[in-house]
Write a protein that holds these residues in place. Structure first.
Motif, PDB file in Angstrom:
ATOM      1  N   GLN A 174      23.816  -8.093   5.024  1.00 57.56           N
ATOM      2  CA  GLN A 174      23.496  -9.204   5.932  1.00 57.56           C
ATOM      3  C   GLN A 174      22.787 -10.305   5.151  1.00 57.56           C
ATOM      4  N   PRO A 175      23.045 -11.576   5.514  1.00 56.47           N
ATOM      5  CA  PRO A 175      22.233 -12.656   4.923  1.00 56.47           C
ATOM      6  C   PRO A 175      20.833 -12.629   5.527  1.00 56.47           C
ATOM      7  N   ILE A 176      19.825 -13.148   4.807  1.00 58.17           N
ATOM      8  CA  ILE A 176      18.464 -13.139   5.366  1.00 58.17           C
ATOM      9  C   ILE A 176      17.853 -14.542   5.343  1.00 58.17           C
ATOM     10  N   GLN A 177      16.971 -14.761   6.289  1.00 60.29           N
ATOM     11  CA  GLN A 177      16.136 -15.966   6.312  1.00 60.29           C
ATOM     12  C   GLN A 177      14.706 -15.440   6.322  1.00 60.29           C
ATOM     13  N   PHE A 178      14.071 -15.467   5.187  1.00 57.74           N
ATOM     14  CA  PHE A 178      12.763 -14.807   5.078  1.00 57.74           C
ATOM     15  C   PHE A 178      11.794 -15.807   4.449  1.00 57.74           C
ATOM     16  N   THR A 179      11.318 -16.757   5.264  1.00 57.26           N
ATOM     17  CA  THR A 179      10.562 -17.870   4.680  1.00 57.26           C
ATOM     18  C   THR A 179       9.114 -17.929   5.144  1.00 57.26           C
ATOM     19  N   ASP A 180       8.750 -17.081   6.106  1.00 62.41           N
ATOM     20  CA  ASP A 180       7.356 -17.120   6.567  1.00 62.41           C
ATOM     21  C   ASP A 180       6.722 -15.763   6.322  1.00 62.41           C
ATOM     22  N   PRO A 181       5.840 -15.668   5.300  1.00 62.94           N
ATOM     23  CA  PRO A 181       5.274 -14.350   4.988  1.00 62.94           C
ATOM     24  C   PRO A 181       4.389 -13.815   6.119  1.00 62.94           C
ATOM     25  N   GLY A 182       3.717 -14.721   6.858  1.00 64.49           N
ATOM     26  CA  GLY A 182       2.837 -14.254   7.930  1.00 64.49           C
ATOM     27  C   GLY A 182       1.475 -13.850   7.403  1.00 64.49           C
ATOM     28  N   LYS A 183       0.567 -13.590   8.332  1.00 59.31           N
ATOM     29  CA  LYS A 183      -0.810 -13.234   7.925  1.00 59.31           C
ATOM     30  C   LYS A 183      -0.925 -11.732   7.678  1.00 59.31           C
ATOM     31  N   ILE A 184      -1.848 -11.387   6.809  1.00 63.46           N
ATOM     32  CA  ILE A 184      -1.994  -9.978   6.450  1.00 63.46           C
ATOM     33  C   ILE A 184      -2.715  -9.227   7.561  1.00 63.46           C
ATOM     34  N   LYS A 185      -2.131  -8.082   7.976  1.00 62.81           N
ATOM     35  CA  LYS A 185      -2.745  -7.348   9.077  1.00 62.81           C
ATOM     36  C   LYS A 185      -3.419  -6.056   8.615  1.00 62.81           C
ATOM     37  N   ARG A 186      -2.897  -5.474   7.540  1.00 63.56           N
ATOM     38  CA  ARG A 186      -3.538  -4.229   7.107  1.00 63.56           C
ATOM     39  C   ARG A 186      -3.264  -3.957   5.630  1.00 63.56           C
ATOM     40  N   ILE A 187      -4.115  -3.128   5.062  1.00 63.23           N
ATOM     41  CA  ILE A 187      -3.944  -2.725   3.664  1.00 63.23           C
ATOM     42  C   ILE A 187      -3.871  -1.206   3.631  1.00 63.23           C
ATOM     43  N   ARG A 188      -2.850  -0.712   2.949  1.00 63.12           N
ATOM     44  CA  ARG A 188      -2.678   0.734   2.802  1.00 63.12           C
ATOM     45  C   ARG A 188      -2.627   1.042   1.319  1.00 63.12           C
ATOM     46  N   GLY A 189      -2.865   2.284   0.974  1.00 68.91           N
ATOM     47  CA  GLY A 189      -2.813   2.598  -0.456  1.00 68.91           C
ATOM     48  C   GLY A 189      -2.841   4.088  -0.701  1.00 68.91           C
ATOM     49  N   THR A 190      -2.644   4.440  -1.937  1.00 69.04           N
ATOM     50  CA  THR A 190      -2.718   5.833  -2.368  1.00 69.04           C
ATOM     51  C   THR A 190      -3.540   5.877  -3.646  1.00 69.04           C
ATOM     52  N   ALA A 191      -4.525   6.745  -3.653  1.00 72.21           N
ATOM     53  CA  ALA A 191      -5.266   6.998  -4.896  1.00 72.21           C
ATOM     54  C   ALA A 191      -4.894   8.412  -5.312  1.00 72.21           C
ATOM     55  N   TYR A 192      -4.304   8.539  -6.497  1.00 73.55           N
ATOM     56  CA  TYR A 192      -3.811   9.859  -6.893  1.00 73.55           C
ATOM     57  C   TYR A 192      -4.536  10.331  -8.139  1.00 73.55           C
ATOM     58  N   SER A 193      -4.654  11.637  -8.267  1.00 72.52           N
ATOM     59  CA  SER A 193      -5.244  12.200  -9.483  1.00 72.52           C
ATOM     60  C   SER A 193      -4.509  13.494  -9.792  1.00 72.52           C
ATOM     61  N   VAL A 194      -4.176  13.698 -11.057  1.00 70.69           N
ATOM     62  CA  VAL A 194      -3.525  14.945 -11.464  1.00 70.69           C
ATOM     63  C   VAL A 194      -4.252  15.519 -12.678  1.00 70.69           C
ATOM     64  N   ARG A 195      -4.491  16.800 -12.617  1.00 67.63           N
ATOM     65  CA  ARG A 195      -5.151  17.523 -13.723  1.00 67.63           C
ATOM     66  C   ARG A 195      -6.523  16.949 -14.091  1.00 67.63           C
ATOM     67  N   VAL A 196      -7.164  16.289 -13.131  1.00 67.07           N
ATOM     68  CA  VAL A 196      -8.568  15.893 -13.297  1.00 67.07           C
ATOM     69  C   VAL A 196      -9.265  16.250 -11.981  1.00 67.07           C
ATOM     70  N   SER A 197     -10.575  16.037 -11.914  1.00 68.68           N
ATOM     71  CA  SER A 197     -11.315  16.382 -10.693  1.00 68.68           C
ATOM     72  C   SER A 197     -10.805  15.572  -9.496  1.00 68.68           C
ATOM     73  N   PRO A 198     -10.607  16.225  -8.327  1.00 68.27           N
ATOM     74  CA  PRO A 198     -10.152  15.498  -7.134  1.00 68.27           C
ATOM     75  C   PRO A 198     -11.134  14.398  -6.728  1.00 68.27           C
ATOM     76  N   GLN A 199     -12.362  14.524  -7.222  1.00 68.95           N
ATOM     77  CA  GLN A 199     -13.388  13.526  -6.895  1.00 68.95           C
ATOM     78  C   GLN A 199     -13.010  12.140  -7.417  1.00 68.95           C
ATOM     79  N   MET A 200     -12.209  12.108  -8.481  1.00 70.93           N
ATOM     80  CA  MET A 200     -11.792  10.829  -9.090  1.00 70.93           C
ATOM     81  C   MET A 200     -11.146   9.923  -8.034  1.00 70.93           C
ATOM     82  N   ALA A 201     -10.272  10.504  -7.230  1.00 74.07           N
ATOM     83  CA  ALA A 201      -9.563   9.715  -6.229  1.00 74.07           C
ATOM     84  C   ALA A 201     -10.545   9.104  -5.229  1.00 74.07           C
TER      85      ALA A 201
END
Length: 373
Positions: free
Chosen positions: A178-205
């Protein structure tokens, strides 16, 4: 001889992936000469050879010729075939290096692609699997590539240098985009994320999450950062930690930023607090750059616009990255398509970097190998 005339010729090792992906989609043969010809160790690197093998796996009937020193590559693309595959990526680059190109090719396969990639899921060079999952998949959906079987799943995490990660990428096929018209980014409503740790203390995350929130909470209340601590076999072969943040807007724009710790035995030790703060600042910088697509996926959105139906597509981007600028040149060479580029100065109330409005008419690319049911 007729094939030779249409063969596009390039020199040097830069933008190898772009050239191979566009050659595969356009069906034009390609010759690349003088790949690191003047270096002490000339020719293709192991990660590039691995990428060429991957292209060979997802296509049927491709002809690939490489000379003895690896400095000249001839590639005649076959049909995109797809199906269920596995591929071991070179640990010197992240899985993102391979996955970025598969995202461009997967919708145009003959059979839906279901591929297991093994290697480094998170490093400091390539976009991590987390970022591509959070930003590239919503982008594909805008072009009508969606369904339950569009997913990226991280089975195991692997940090560089040794890797040991594993992901599953599944993508349906589409006849047209489909063609797109994507010209208005809009205001930011939320921030999500992942903090990952492998083979170190889980406290790092937890420490990374706390320091990132210390900065982001000044701007927005709706912040949730998951901690992901994988144990045993699923934690790969090297220790490390890192963070991936995404900002979502009311109009469905997803902007991302990420950071990973230095590979084991390389560089100075990074404190999780510093990494969390720096990652939050990077996200704010990406928001300042703005646009409807973050800088990681600029080339993907431009490619999908090019391959869309013969209709006008528009997208608002932040400042173009050097990679994207070269990609536009390649699009012109392979598909004879030129984008109309207009710069938009930041308005008073929406402060931020200069934006670029990209407009093009799709070439009406149709997935010929997809049988019509």
């Amino acid at each position: 001889m007729a094939g030779e005339q249409h063969c596009l010729s390039y020199t040097g090792c830069n933008f190898l992936r772009q050239r191979l992906v566009l050659a595969t989609l356009s069906g034009r043969p390609l010759k690349i000469r003088k790949i690191r010809a003047k270096e002490e160790d000339p020719g293709l690197r192991d990660f590039e050879a691995s990428f060429i093998r991957l292209i060979d796996k997802v296509t049927n009937g491709s002809r690939i010729e490489i000379n003895q020193t690896g400095t000249t590559l001839y590639y005649q693309p076959g049909l995109l075939y797809g199906g269920s595959l596995e591929h071991d990526c070179s640990p010197s680059r992240g899985i993102g290096y391979y996955l970025e190109s598969l995202l461009c090719l997967a919708p145009f396969m003959k059979h839906p692609l279901k591929i297991v990639l093994r290697g480094v899921t998170n490093d400091q060079v390539d976009p991590s699997v987390d970022v591509l999952k959070a930003t590239a998949l919503p982008l594909l959906k805008k072009f009508g590539i969606d369904g339950e079987n569009l997913e990226i799943k991280i089975n195991r995490r692997g940090m560089s240098p040794k890797g040991g990660g594993e992901i599953l990428f599944v993508c349906p096929v589409r006849k047209v985009l489909q063609p797109i018209q994507f010209t208005d980014p809009g205001k930011i409503k939320r921030i999500r994320g992942t903090a990952y740790s492998v083979r170190v203390s889980p406290q790092m995350a937890n420490r990374m999450v706390e320091s990132a929130r210390g900065i982001l909470n000044k701007f927005l209340p709706d912040i949730y950062i998951y901690t992901d601590h994988m144990k045993g076999v699923s934690s790969g072969k090297s220790p490390g930690f890192g963070m991936c943040l995404t900002a979502e807007t009311i109009n469905g724009t997803v902007l991302s930023a990420e950071l990973a710790s230095n590979p084991q035995g390389q560089g100075a030790t990074v404190l999780p607090e510093e990494l969390g703060q720096n990652c939050a600042k990077l996200l704010l910088e990406e928001i300042y750059r703005g646009g409807c697509v973050d800088s990681t996926n600029q080339s993907l959105v431009l490619l999908l616009m090019t391959l869309g139906q013969r209709d006008v597509s528009k997208v608002l981007l932040g400042p173009l990255s050097p990679y994207t600028i070269e990609f536009l040149r390649h699009l012109r060479s392979f598909f004879q398509i030129v984008f109309k580029i207009e710069t938009k100065a930041p308005e008073e109330e929406h402060m931020g970097g200069e934006k670029v409005l990209m407009t093009c008419v799709g070439i009406g690319f149709s997935n010929l190998s997809k049988t019509i049911r």
